[in-house]
Design a protein around this motif. Structure first.
Motif, mmCIF file in Angstrom:
data_model
loop_
_atom_site.group_PDB
_atom_site.id
_atom_site.type_symbol
_atom_site.label_atom_id
_atom_site.label_comp_id
_atom_site.label_asym_id
_atom_site.label_seq_id
_atom_site.Cartn_x
_atom_site.Cartn_y
_atom_site.Cartn_z
ATOM 1 N N THR A 1 -4.612 13.563 5.447
ATOM 2 C CA THR A 1 -5.038 14.684 6.289
ATOM 3 C C THR A 1 -4.551 14.356 7.700
ATOM 4 O O THR A 1 -4.035 13.258 7.939
ATOM 5 C CB THR A 1 -6.579 14.845 6.286
ATOM 6 N N PRO A 2 -4.741 15.257 8.659
ATOM 7 C CA PRO A 2 -4.249 14.939 10.012
ATOM 8 C C PRO A 2 -4.837 13.666 10.599
ATOM 9 O O PRO A 2 -4.221 13.036 11.453
ATOM 10 C CB PRO A 2 -4.668 16.170 10.830
ATOM 11 N N ALA B 1 0.853 -1.187 0.000
ATOM 12 C CA ALA B 1 0.000 0.000 0.000
ATOM 13 C C ALA B 1 0.887 1.234 0.000
ATOM 14 O O ALA B 1 1.895 1.278 0.697
ATOM 15 C CB ALA B 1 -0.907 0.002 1.228
ATOM 16 N N ILE B 2 0.518 2.195 -0.815
ATOM 17 C CA ILE B 2 1.316 3.412 -0.987
ATOM 18 C C ILE B 2 0.423 4.591 -0.648
ATOM 19 O O ILE B 2 -0.608 4.816 -1.293
ATOM 20 C CB ILE B 2 1.827 3.518 -2.435
ATOM 21 N N ALA B 3 0.827 5.329 0.380
ATOM 22 C CA ALA B 3 -0.057 6.324 0.978
ATOM 23 C C ALA B 3 0.185 7.721 0.451
ATOM 24 O O ALA B 3 1.331 8.120 0.197
ATOM 25 C CB ALA B 3 0.133 6.322 2.494
ATOM 26 N N LEU B 4 -0.879 8.487 0.360
ATOM 27 C CA LEU B 4 -0.787 9.906 0.032
ATOM 28 C C LEU B 4 -0.165 10.636 1.220
ATOM 29 O O LEU B 4 -0.597 10.466 2.354
ATOM 30 C CB LEU B 4 -2.182 10.485 -0.234
ATOM 31 N N ALA B 5 0.849 11.470 0.928
ATOM 32 C CA ALA B 5 1.511 12.248 1.972
ATOM 33 C C ALA B 5 1.212 13.716 1.727
ATOM 34 O O ALA B 5 1.768 14.344 0.827
ATOM 35 C CB ALA B 5 3.015 11.983 1.958
ATOM 36 N N ASN B 6 0.316 14.240 2.538
ATOM 37 C CA ASN B 6 -0.094 15.633 2.334
ATOM 38 C C ASN B 6 1.104 16.569 2.459
ATOM 39 O O ASN B 6 1.864 16.480 3.426
ATOM 40 C CB ASN B 6 -1.149 16.004 3.367
ATOM 41 N N GLY C 1 -10.391 8.184 -10.945
ATOM 42 C CA GLY C 1 -9.335 7.707 -10.064
ATOM 43 C C GLY C 1 -8.597 8.802 -9.323
ATOM 44 O O GLY C 1 -7.961 8.525 -8.303
ATOM 45 N N ASP C 2 -8.648 10.022 -9.829
ATOM 46 C CA ASP C 2 -7.912 11.101 -9.167
ATOM 47 C C ASP C 2 -8.443 11.314 -7.751
ATOM 48 O O ASP C 2 -9.647 11.245 -7.504
ATOM 49 C CB ASP C 2 -8.026 12.398 -9.962
ATOM 50 N N LEU C 3 -7.490 11.584 -6.858
ATOM 51 C CA LEU C 3 -7.812 11.780 -5.445
ATOM 52 C C LEU C 3 -7.436 13.199 -5.046
ATOM 53 O O LEU C 3 -6.360 13.685 -5.410
ATOM 54 C CB LEU C 3 -7.005 10.797 -4.592
ATOM 55 N N PHE C 4 -8.300 13.842 -4.276
ATOM 56 C CA PHE C 4 -7.906 15.158 -3.762
ATOM 57 C C PHE C 4 -8.368 15.296 -2.317
ATOM 58 O O PHE C 4 -9.261 14.592 -1.854
ATOM 59 C CB PHE C 4 -8.427 16.303 -4.630
ATOM 60 N N VAL C 5 -7.689 16.225 -1.644
ATOM 61 C CA VAL C 5 -7.872 16.390 -0.208
ATOM 62 C C VAL C 5 -8.482 17.756 0.061
ATOM 63 O O VAL C 5 -8.065 18.749 -0.526
ATOM 64 C CB VAL C 5 -6.500 16.264 0.478
ATOM 65 N N VAL C 6 -9.469 17.775 0.969
ATOM 66 C CA VAL C 6 -10.068 19.033 1.413
ATOM 67 C C VAL C 6 -9.791 19.194 2.902
ATOM 68 O O VAL C 6 -10.396 18.511 3.728
ATOM 69 C CB VAL C 6 -11.584 19.056 1.134
ATOM 70 N N PRO C 7 -8.872 20.092 3.263
ATOM 71 C CA PRO C 7 -8.566 20.268 4.684
ATOM 72 C C PRO C 7 -9.701 20.975 5.419
ATOM 73 O O PRO C 7 -10.613 21.533 4.803
ATOM 74 C CB PRO C 7 -7.288 21.138 4.667
ATOM 75 N N SER D 1 -11.679 17.025 7.888
ATOM 76 C CA SER D 1 -11.035 16.896 6.591
ATOM 77 C C SER D 1 -11.609 15.720 5.806
ATOM 78 O O SER D 1 -12.202 14.810 6.373
ATOM 79 C CB SER D 1 -9.530 16.690 6.786
ATOM 80 N N ALA D 2 -11.407 15.778 4.500
ATOM 81 C CA ALA D 2 -11.995 14.774 3.614
ATOM 82 C C ALA D 2 -11.033 14.421 2.486
ATOM 83 O O ALA D 2 -10.187 15.227 2.095
ATOM 84 C CB ALA D 2 -13.301 15.305 3.020
ATOM 85 N N VAL D 3 -11.194 13.207 1.996
ATOM 86 C CA VAL D 3 -10.507 12.756 0.790
ATOM 87 C C VAL D 3 -11.587 12.346 -0.211
ATOM 88 O O VAL D 3 -12.518 11.623 0.148
ATOM 89 C CB VAL D 3 -9.585 11.564 1.088
ATOM 90 N N TRP D 4 -11.452 12.836 -1.430
ATOM 91 C CA TRP D 4 -12.402 12.507 -2.496
ATOM 92 C C TRP D 4 -11.680 11.703 -3.574
ATOM 93 O O TRP D 4 -10.507 11.932 -3.841
ATOM 94 C CB TRP D 4 -12.932 13.784 -3.147
ATOM 95 N N GLN D 5 -12.426 10.798 -4.207
ATOM 96 C CA GLN D 5 -11.898 10.118 -5.393
ATOM 97 C C GLN D 5 -12.951 10.185 -6.497
ATOM 98 O O GLN D 5 -14.126 9.857 -6.267
ATOM 99 C CB GLN D 5 -11.543 8.662 -5.098
ATOM 100 N N VAL D 6 -12.492 10.594 -7.665
ATOM 101 C CA VAL D 6 -13.401 10.617 -8.809
ATOM 102 C C VAL D 6 -13.648 9.174 -9.245
ATOM 103 O O VAL D 6 -12.700 8.407 -9.462
ATOM 104 C CB VAL D 6 -12.797 11.421 -9.980
ATOM 105 N N PHE D 7 -14.922 8.833 -9.380
ATOM 106 C CA PHE D 7 -15.262 7.477 -9.792
ATOM 107 C C PHE D 7 -15.488 7.420 -11.302
ATOM 108 O O PHE D 7 -15.071 6.482 -11.965
ATOM 109 C CB PHE D 7 -16.517 7.015 -9.056
#
Lengths: 384, 384, 384, 384
Positions: B115-116, B100-105, B339-345, B315-321
């Motif tokens: 996110t935190p 598993a490869i994690a998103l690092a804000n 598939g794109d992922l974005f973060v909303v702090p 905070s939230a993480v979104w992924q386009v389906f």
């Protein structure tokens, strides 16, 4: 199903000076350290990615590995004289807001945090000084280990502060303090500042520079409405998220503890373990914790008693109210007395021994973990 | 009442190399910078103390000042090819536990945190690979943006993973994954690892190297018991802290969203705002969130729709389906696709515009803040 | 402390023709029957008073002594032909409101009550008839043992009624029914009329003579919003006191029961006892009962199975949906088949034997007693 | 779909001497009175069926039509002298269990019910008498309008009874009473006997003939553990269905009411309406009602005050504790004084006027209806 798109393709997001550093490990389960792996790890850094497999030991330990350290802060020879010196040098007023000096846990990198979630500070007011009004979403309380003469004014309701009193102050209520006496006064402030800073939940608003009421009644209006045992005002019986009682007076705390030990002496249940009485301060509209994020309780040990050794998920700050005891927190041990504060990090075992009759105030973050179904505890010697 | 004990007395606790650094400030409310003040601040450092008055602006901002940054990670040209490369170079098995490869804000100093509070990672299994069984108190889920062929085995119950499925995995349940197909498979893992690491609440236990069931049924046993609309098994009707449903299938999510847009087209309520359908995944035993710390929902926007701009605590993480849209998070704006992922702090305003019909999966930490009475939101243009 | 005021003094309240009759008893604990006692008892009557000591055996039995009797009502040869005859003779419309014929438990003095709390009636609509709209605080549902063609319109939402469907109808919602087909239709109505009549809680309001929508969709709007497994509309996630789902369709009930028996055949838990599958209809916003005063569930027994014998506090009405069985309720035993209704009074033991595969619908008043902490049950053969 | 099976077929169930009587009506919506209709109605009777259309006006009124009547029972010249006389003639002991004399509402057919749900009785113990121990699921309390000298022993915990005290006694706890003084003592007993008799939920078990403790402490053990304002014993903080406090002492009730009127005099909120202070007795583990089926509160009116006129769903019994007032309940009006009891049926308007400072105790069945979402109230003059 997944096509090999090739990693030579241009990355659409990248970070010139990435904060990410991926270090290859050599523990079991780690990939061979090859130039290809190194290139992959550099790509991770470039793309702001971190693999789980290099971090899992740190991220997901087999049991909580507390970042905070056990530590003690001394009252008489440490906190109090420094607060007195601050009283001479530091004004209290708008901007600084409060003359409060916070415990900085040695494990937390110099942040003003007693534990990852909890703020604990000595606050100090010179005679006739006023700490201006403000409000914030951080939940707060004051606990008075000695002295009197200050009134905290909460939404216009003046609340006297006296030795032994516990004074909760739920988030987003206006409050200021003023010292109407000729003596300085110091007390313990507890808040969830670290948690709300971590979680980015805090709002703050300044209010008037003076307190909105200068009356100094012995009892606050909140007590007159809410602090009667088993009684609620019929006009306001709905559950509230935080306690409406502004002051939990020492006389009641003391009586409740005395009653528990009296029942024990007569052979009846009530104490939490032999020789150890304890009460929890609660919200009378729900029977639950006084504040959504903070539990507060008070403990009384008979002389010579040693508590069982216990671990708990979540962290706590204790203050000795009266007496002398020996505290063991993990590998650390201290003799403590009136006013001394010590920190018990998550899952670190705690034992308390009472050299004299011993009274202790404690606050902790347990409500957070109970509400999220993350709480556990463990008594040494018990199975499981 | 407080005696001036004098600061010349020996401090009983001190820290030779204190992590605390107290910097004198010059803003309103700060004391004059004098040698005496400097000495006091050095004493604070020595005693592991930090004044509130120098830190309050940072600690208690007028509104949440998110530490995390808005950011986007690309799926097709970023996450997926790197995961494929990791599939070639990195074994999956005991020790590393998961590929598993994690998103690092970028705002969080290189930590593997989206996110935190939230972990988001792409997990990748080559054909016929097995990710060994373990359990941990961290709450988890998987969401499948594309592909199939993997079964996750939860407490012995095999759960198929297919495009569009949401698969919650509450803390402390045994689970492993295995790919029974001839294709690799990648998916999104979401967990509360950052929160539990911060709060020191995590327990972890390794299990068997192989999954405990190699059956590959189309429906899990959990679905057969629990995933019937408005029906609970009479043998198990008590409220459970987390959902017992192992898979929320795409066909139901899709139908529910289609129904909401259909109702809107006929003039009836149901959508969350014009042209914007949304469902929340819930625990059928309570109607509450699927996991104690994580909310998950799914959004469908009609082509051409732009959402209202909204801020939320947490905070939230979104992924386009599916589809293509324009996302505005604070000062950042991106065009995103499958598939794109974005973060909303926390408290950063979000607007979503749908260039095509747009389906999005979201997860967030709202349950934490709702349970602690810290949640707020704000619609731009609305008062308050 | 109490002064002997003398009973010769004039009573200030009295009742010329008192409904009270005090009878002297001769059981242990009763006073001697003397003229003085008789005079006292006459004074009690005059003053509208009743002693506990003469009534306690009746008022406070050692275990519930149900006032209702076990009884069966036959569908094919009893309820249905009488309802058909009523269809010929009795109009449906404003004033009478509904062509509903209620079960009158033989133990309840001729009142139209199946049990002390529950109303159960056959309702009958001729082709093209309309039962006018009204609303009432009484909670209601319909269950369809056979037939179709009627739509019930709830707050303007038309809900089709078909064999096997369970259609709850919480208090104070507008509703009317109309038959759009060329066949008559009969179904079971269940309500808490007896409870609300007893407790004096009922409000009633007439509405339009015609239903407010004549649309006849296959699925109601309520189903489109709420009847998706594990999903809530994000626009309406708050807990509601009653279910928002207007129809629990037979296809889902049937599938859930089939799944439970399938799991049992494979060796997995789920059924309520061997060979006995059961689901509870629940409110998706809480996981609790569909209506505040009424629980509804559905049972499927394998052929040849006999249930354990069980007593429960509270009363229930059962209807056979399909198959043939033998029912034992206390001292009574019947063979039942499709449509037959029987009553199980409080604390009377029930056993069901399935001569064929047997499907049964049940409703009961358990939510009342669970919420008031008065519920108990007992399995014969179990201890306690 | 429904075949015309013909009503000539033999009915399979019938009742030779049916309790059902169906009367043809002539109101709007009723069928024509024909011989055919008469035959149908006779068939209904035979089959234990009742049509809704003849009964709906009675069963489902537009607003609650209380079966109970407003009524007053006098203490000094009615209840007390009759209880004294019973003290001379009627033994207290096993079998009769209690020397309690219940109010029989004139609207309830001679049953010993103050209202459909509530029992209210005067209980009387001569000097040195003992009412033997028993337990029952009926929830109970005692309220002391005058006198002292009796201890009620609850699960072995002796609880003194004194003027002004409210003593709840949740279902299924062992209890007996004994008078240790040289004076008789009378008090008010309140229970949910009528509700539990109606609902067939009651269990009863006799215990020892003597009380299990003859100690006569001023405070019960329950008070020592639980009756401290805002404090719970840390050993027992879980929510309990009923209050663990055995006695709510007059000194606290009096102080809370005095405080409310004091706050009002100073211009602060707290009273329930002008000049009208009121407290609710609550369970300290939940902030909810003391008993699952019974609410209890205490009211204090300033001299000359008249309350607003109010209707409530559910019924109440009031007892004057001190002072003199004028009570209007629907069409009835009385002047009442110390000890007098009056009944307010469901939805009947109540107004209280205080001729002197007026203290009143009230108990009611509101928790039943709040938990079942059936509660409503209405202030005369208010809209809605």
């Amino acid at each position: 199903m997944l096509q090999n798109l090739g990693y030579h393709k241009a990355m659409t997001t990248h970070f010139a000076d990435s904060p990410v550093k991926v270090r290859a490990g050599s523990a079991p389960g780690q990939p061979d350290h090859t130039p290809e792996l190194d290139a992959l790890y550099r790509s991770f850094e470039h793309e702001l990615l971190v693999p789980l497999w290099t971090e899992i030991g740190e991220l997901m330990p087999t049991q909580p590995a507390a970042s905070a350290a056990p530590h003690v802060w001394r009252w008489r020879d440490g906190l109090l004289p420094l607060a007195q010196r601050a009283g001479e040098l530091v004004p209290v007023g708008r901007g600084g807001e409060r003359r409060a000096i916070a415990l900085a846990n040695p494990g937390l990198g110099g942040a003003p945090y007693a534990t990852p979630t909890l703020w604990a500070a000595i606050q100090y007011l010179e005679p006739r000084e006023t700490a201006p009004e403000h409000r914030h979403t951080q939940n707060a309380f004051r606990f008075v280990v000695e002295g009197e003469g200050v009134w905290t004014v909460v939404n216009g309701d003046p609340v006297a502060m006296r030795r032994g009193d516990f004074l909760p102050q739920a988030g987003w209520n206006w409050h200021g303090h003023h010292n109407v006496s000729d003596s300085p006064m110091a007390w313990l402030d507890g808040l969830d500042i670290p948690f709300q800073h971590y979680a980015n939940t805090g709002f703050f608003e300044p209010g008037p520079d003076e307190v909105t009421s200068t009356a100094i009644p012995a009892r606050s209006r909140s007590e007159r409405l809410w602090a009667h045992p088993g009684l609620l005002p019929a006009s306001q019986t709905e559950a509230q998220p935080s306690t409406p009682i502004g002051a939990y007076r020492w006389e009641y705390t003391d009586a409740a503890l005395r009653d528990q030990l009296g029942l024990e002496a007569e052979g009846y249940p009530g104490v939490i373990e032999p020789g150890h009485a304890a009460i929890r301060f609660v919200n009378p509209t729900t029977g639950g914790d006084v504040l959504p994020t903070i539990r507060a309780d008070f403990h009384r040990l008979r002389e010579g008693i040693q508590t069982a050794t216990r671990r708990e998920v979540g962290s706590a700050v204790w203050q000795v109210f009266e007496g002398r005891g020996t505290i063991t927190v993990g590998q650390r041990e201290w003799t403590v007395e009136r006013g001394d504060l010590f920190v018990v990090p998550s899952w670190v075992p705690l034992t308390i021994g009472a050299e004299t009759p011993l009274d202790l105030f404690r606050f902790c973050d347990t409500p957070i973990f109970e509400r999220l179904h993350l709480y556990r505890d463990h008594l040494e010697g018990a199975s499981g």
